[in-house]
Design a protein around this motif. Structure first.
Motif: not given
Length: 201
Positions: A156-162
């Protein structure tokens, strides 16, 4: 099942990537300069042949020398070798220092960034610049949170971009185990081809 080659497989992050991929049923060959199966990125053309995916979990040198030039040379050797081997998919373990904390401001350029990690972070950011010039390989640069360390595999975690991901208290953390989950997910889903993404709680 994919046939996957991992450079830097005995490091803190590389070990966990190998474990995650093996547990998912992939055919994984782990390489390191000092481990039981030896090989480095300068041999990528020979070693990567016949694989579906190549992962680089190598880090800039921490022996007191200036790390940027040798790390960029290693990155170029890896890119050229993978290309020569005919492998299109290349995943690299990146750094958090090059992630933005505000428009036009990267984490590594903030006043409180730890000096002990600065040269390594600048080297990783420069390597991302090399990847961004590559248009004939399906590369992905996976940036961790500001702090990555051994911990639990939660899935369980979040993904992001830059942009650097942080929680409501301003903490930017990921376990190496969950980082490995994100890398394995990317190999299986290919959602961030030819770009960087980041992972954090």
């Amino acid at each position: 099942m994919k046939k996957i080659l991992v450079f830097g497989a005995t490091g803190m992050i590389g070990q966990r990537i190998v474990t995650e991929l093996v547990n998912r049923g992939h055919d994984v060959t782990g390489l390191s300069r000092s481990g039981p199966v030896k090989g480095d990125v300068t041999q990528a053309a020979e070693l990567a042949a016949g694989h579906d995916v190549v992962i680089s979990a190598i880090a800039p040198p921490r022996d007191g020398t200036e790390p940027e030039a040798p790390f960029l040379a290693a990155t170029r050797a890896l890119i050229d070798g993978v290309r020569e081997a005919g492998v299109r998919r290349l995943i690299t373990v990146g750094g958090a220092g090059g992630l933005e904390v505000a428009p036009g401001l990267d984490l590594v350029d903030t006043p409180d960034f730890p000096q002990i990690y600065k040269k390594e972070a600048l080297s990783q950011r420069a390597a991302l610049g090399l990847y961004r010039e590559v248009t004939d390989l399906d590369w992905t640069y996976v940036a961790p949170a500001a702090i990555i360390q051994p911990g639990e595999r939660t899935g369980t975690f979040r993904l992001g971009g830059d942009r650097l991901l942080a929680d409501e208290q301003g903490n930017s953390v990921i376990s190496a185990e969950d980082y490995a989950v994100a890398v394995a997910d990317e190999i299986e889903k290919a959602e961030h081809v030819r770009r960087r993404f980041t992972v954090a709680y």
